[in-house]
Design a protein around this motif. Structure first.
Motif, PDB file in Angstrom:
ATOM      1  N   LEU A 166     -45.676 -31.044  -4.033  1.00 32.89           N
ATOM      2  CA  LEU A 166     -44.520 -30.779  -4.186  1.00 32.89           C
ATOM      3  C   LEU A 166     -43.869 -30.980  -2.981  1.00 32.89           C
ATOM      4  N   LEU A 167     -44.224 -30.927  -1.692  1.00 39.05           N
ATOM      5  CA  LEU A 167     -43.597 -31.102  -0.478  1.00 39.05           C
ATOM      6  C   LEU A 167     -43.543 -32.668  -0.347  1.00 39.05           C
ATOM      7  N   GLN A 168     -44.767 -33.248  -0.676  1.00 40.21           N
ATOM      8  CA  GLN A 168     -44.657 -34.723  -0.479  1.00 40.21           C
ATOM      9  C   GLN A 168     -43.753 -35.349  -1.458  1.00 40.21           C
ATOM     10  N   ARG A 169     -43.327 -34.862  -2.473  1.00 38.76           N
ATOM     11  CA  ARG A 169     -42.415 -35.539  -3.381  1.00 38.76           C
ATOM     12  C   ARG A 169     -40.889 -35.295  -3.219  1.00 38.76           C
ATOM     13  N   LEU A 170     -40.536 -34.512  -2.087  1.00 36.15           N
ATOM     14  CA  LEU A 170     -39.295 -34.057  -1.840  1.00 36.15           C
ATOM     15  C   LEU A 170     -38.362 -35.315  -1.233  1.00 36.15           C
ATOM     16  N   PRO A 171     -37.219 -35.504  -1.709  1.00 35.07           N
ATOM     17  CA  PRO A 171     -36.702 -36.657  -0.952  1.00 35.07           C
ATOM     18  C   PRO A 171     -36.172 -36.229   0.277  1.00 35.07           C
TER      19      PRO A 171
ATOM     20  N   ALA B 179     -58.181 -22.119  -5.805  1.00 36.59           N
ATOM     21  CA  ALA B 179     -57.403 -22.161  -4.445  1.00 36.59           C
ATOM     22  C   ALA B 179     -57.301 -23.706  -4.075  1.00 36.59           C
ATOM     23  N   ALA B 180     -58.143 -24.505  -4.174  1.00 39.25           N
ATOM     24  CA  ALA B 180     -57.676 -25.994  -3.880  1.00 39.25           C
ATOM     25  C   ALA B 180     -56.724 -26.576  -4.694  1.00 39.25           C
ATOM     26  N   THR B 181     -56.784 -26.055  -6.130  1.00 39.85           N
ATOM     27  CA  THR B 181     -56.009 -26.575  -7.041  1.00 39.85           C
ATOM     28  C   THR B 181     -54.412 -26.239  -6.450  1.00 39.85           C
ATOM     29  N   VAL B 182     -54.260 -25.182  -6.087  1.00 40.19           N
ATOM     30  CA  VAL B 182     -53.003 -24.235  -5.586  1.00 40.19           C
ATOM     31  C   VAL B 182     -52.343 -24.981  -4.632  1.00 40.19           C
ATOM     32  N   ARG B 183     -53.288 -25.117  -3.424  1.00 38.33           N
ATOM     33  CA  ARG B 183     -53.056 -25.811  -2.281  1.00 38.33           C
ATOM     34  C   ARG B 183     -52.523 -27.202  -2.424  1.00 38.33           C
ATOM     35  N   HIS B 184     -53.265 -27.926  -3.344  1.00 42.30           N
ATOM     36  CA  HIS B 184     -52.890 -29.318  -3.405  1.00 42.30           C
ATOM     37  C   HIS B 184     -51.611 -29.558  -4.171  1.00 42.30           C
ATOM     38  N   ALA B 185     -51.153 -28.486  -5.002  1.00 39.92           N
ATOM     39  CA  ALA B 185     -50.030 -28.665  -5.923  1.00 39.92           C
ATOM     40  C   ALA B 185     -48.907 -28.489  -5.215  1.00 39.92           C
ATOM     41  N   LEU B 186     -49.020 -27.540  -4.181  1.00 42.03           N
ATOM     42  CA  LEU B 186     -48.035 -27.062  -3.144  1.00 42.03           C
ATOM     43  C   LEU B 186     -47.614 -28.517  -2.273  1.00 42.03           C
ATOM     44  N   ALA B 187     -48.704 -28.615  -1.799  1.00 40.55           N
ATOM     45  CA  ALA B 187     -48.690 -30.038  -0.707  1.00 40.55           C
ATOM     46  C   ALA B 187     -48.093 -31.274  -1.429  1.00 40.55           C
TER      47      ALA B 187
ATOM     48  N   ASP C 214     -52.403 -23.514   5.334  1.00 43.70           N
ATOM     49  CA  ASP C 214     -52.779 -22.370   4.292  1.00 43.70           C
ATOM     50  C   ASP C 214     -51.623 -22.358   3.195  1.00 43.70           C
ATOM     51  N   ILE C 215     -51.985 -21.541   2.208  1.00 43.86           N
ATOM     52  CA  ILE C 215     -51.171 -21.538   1.210  1.00 43.86           C
ATOM     53  C   ILE C 215     -49.843 -21.080   1.393  1.00 43.86           C
ATOM     54  N   ALA C 216     -49.827 -19.754   2.145  1.00 45.33           N
ATOM     55  CA  ALA C 216     -48.601 -19.136   2.416  1.00 45.33           C
ATOM     56  C   ALA C 216     -47.826 -19.951   3.278  1.00 45.33           C
ATOM     57  N   ASP C 217     -48.412 -20.619   4.210  1.00 46.48           N
ATOM     58  CA  ASP C 217     -47.430 -21.549   4.939  1.00 46.48           C
ATOM     59  C   ASP C 217     -46.830 -22.589   4.386  1.00 46.48           C
ATOM     60  N   LEU C 218     -47.644 -23.038   3.449  1.00 45.85           N
ATOM     61  CA  LEU C 218     -47.133 -24.240   2.437  1.00 45.85           C
ATOM     62  C   LEU C 218     -45.985 -23.732   1.912  1.00 45.85           C
TER      63      LEU C 218
ATOM     64  N   TRP D 273     -56.271 -32.585 -12.979  1.00 42.34           N
ATOM     65  CA  TRP D 273     -55.121 -33.402 -13.056  1.00 42.34           C
ATOM     66  C   TRP D 273     -53.829 -32.675 -12.795  1.00 42.34           C
ATOM     67  N   PHE D 274     -52.852 -33.458 -11.907  1.00 47.08           N
ATOM     68  CA  PHE D 274     -51.941 -32.586 -11.233  1.00 47.08           C
ATOM     69  C   PHE D 274     -50.664 -33.540 -11.916  1.00 47.08           C
ATOM     70  N   GLY D 275     -49.366 -32.899 -12.219  1.00 49.41           N
ATOM     71  CA  GLY D 275     -48.258 -33.669 -12.471  1.00 49.41           C
ATOM     72  C   GLY D 275     -47.099 -33.283 -11.908  1.00 49.41           C
ATOM     73  N   TRP D 276     -46.427 -34.033 -11.235  1.00 50.66           N
ATOM     74  CA  TRP D 276     -45.093 -33.834 -10.618  1.00 50.66           C
ATOM     75  C   TRP D 276     -43.756 -34.415 -11.215  1.00 50.66           C
ATOM     76  N   ALA D 277     -42.788 -33.700 -11.451  1.00 51.20           N
ATOM     77  CA  ALA D 277     -41.655 -34.107 -11.989  1.00 51.20           C
ATOM     78  C   ALA D 277     -40.446 -33.974 -11.024  1.00 51.20           C
ATOM     79  N   THR D 278     -39.806 -35.073 -11.017  1.00 49.53           N
ATOM     80  CA  THR D 278     -38.663 -34.928  -9.986  1.00 49.53           C
ATOM     81  C   THR D 278     -37.526 -35.677 -10.305  1.00 49.53           C
ATOM     82  N   PRO D 279     -36.306 -35.589  -9.535  1.00 50.41           N
ATOM     83  CA  PRO D 279     -35.126 -36.444 -10.224  1.00 50.41           C
ATOM     84  C   PRO D 279     -35.450 -37.876 -10.070  1.00 50.41           C
ATOM     85  N   ALA D 280     -36.349 -38.234  -9.234  1.00 48.04           N
ATOM     86  CA  ALA D 280     -36.911 -39.645  -9.018  1.00 48.04           C
ATOM     87  C   ALA D 280     -37.844 -40.455 -10.044  1.00 48.04           C
ATOM     88  N   GLY D 281     -38.504 -39.532 -10.718  1.00 44.40           N
ATOM     89  CA  GLY D 281     -39.429 -39.679 -11.861  1.00 44.40           C
ATOM     90  C   GLY D 281     -40.602 -38.877 -11.646  1.00 44.40           C
TER      91      GLY D 281
END
Length: 158
Positions: free
Chosen positions: A153-158, A143-151, A2-6, A118-126
């Protein structure tokens, strides 16, 4: 998850790296930032949120070229990418997420039906973008957008 856990996992991961993040939100109107700042101690890892609901706000606050919005529409891959890049340029952070979409129940079209995000993520890797279509009413899409955005972010952490 859930969102709080993410948010709790994201907080732990960002703090362990000494990183901060920012959001650039359109269709969610600040819900991602709100979810992040619901967590106690979020000032250690959450820097700021840009609520850029209008096209003018996307241009003025994030530097998204008006010509890009005019050519592709606000709900598009190039605009999501530009929003994420603009947030990382306008905040002292290492990670951003941007969302732009049609939450409904009005505003949809044949090309961009209600639930299109549409989602966009920016990181030091691009930068990275992704398209999703969520079912449900306005609250469910957001709510689905918030959940996917947070997930994402986690996926794009090195």
């Amino acid at each position: 998850m859930d969102i709080a856990d993410l948010v709790l996992v994201l907080a732990r991961e960002l703090k362990s790296r000494g990183w901060k993040m920012a959001t650039a939100e359109s269709c969610t109107g600040g819900l991602i930032a709100g979810a992040c700042t619901d967590a106690s101690g979020s000032s250690d890892w959450f820097e700021r949120g840009f609520v850029t609901y209008s096209n003018a706000a996307k241009t003025e606050l994030l530097g998204v070229p008006a010509e890009l919005i005019e050519a592709h529409g606000a709900v598009s891959e190039p605009v999501a990418r530009a929003m994420a890049a603009g947030a990382i340029l306008h905040a002292p952070v290492q990670l951003t997420v941007a969302v732009t979409g049609v939450a409904g129940p009005t505003g949809g079209s044949a090309d961009k039906p209600v639930g299109t995000v549409w989602f966009g993520w920016a990181t030091p890797a691009g930068s990275f973008t992704e398209h999703r279509r969520f079912d449900g009413d306005r609250a469910a899409v957001r709510a689905a957008t918030v959940r996917h955005a947070l997930a994402g972010l986690l996926q794009r952490l090195p």
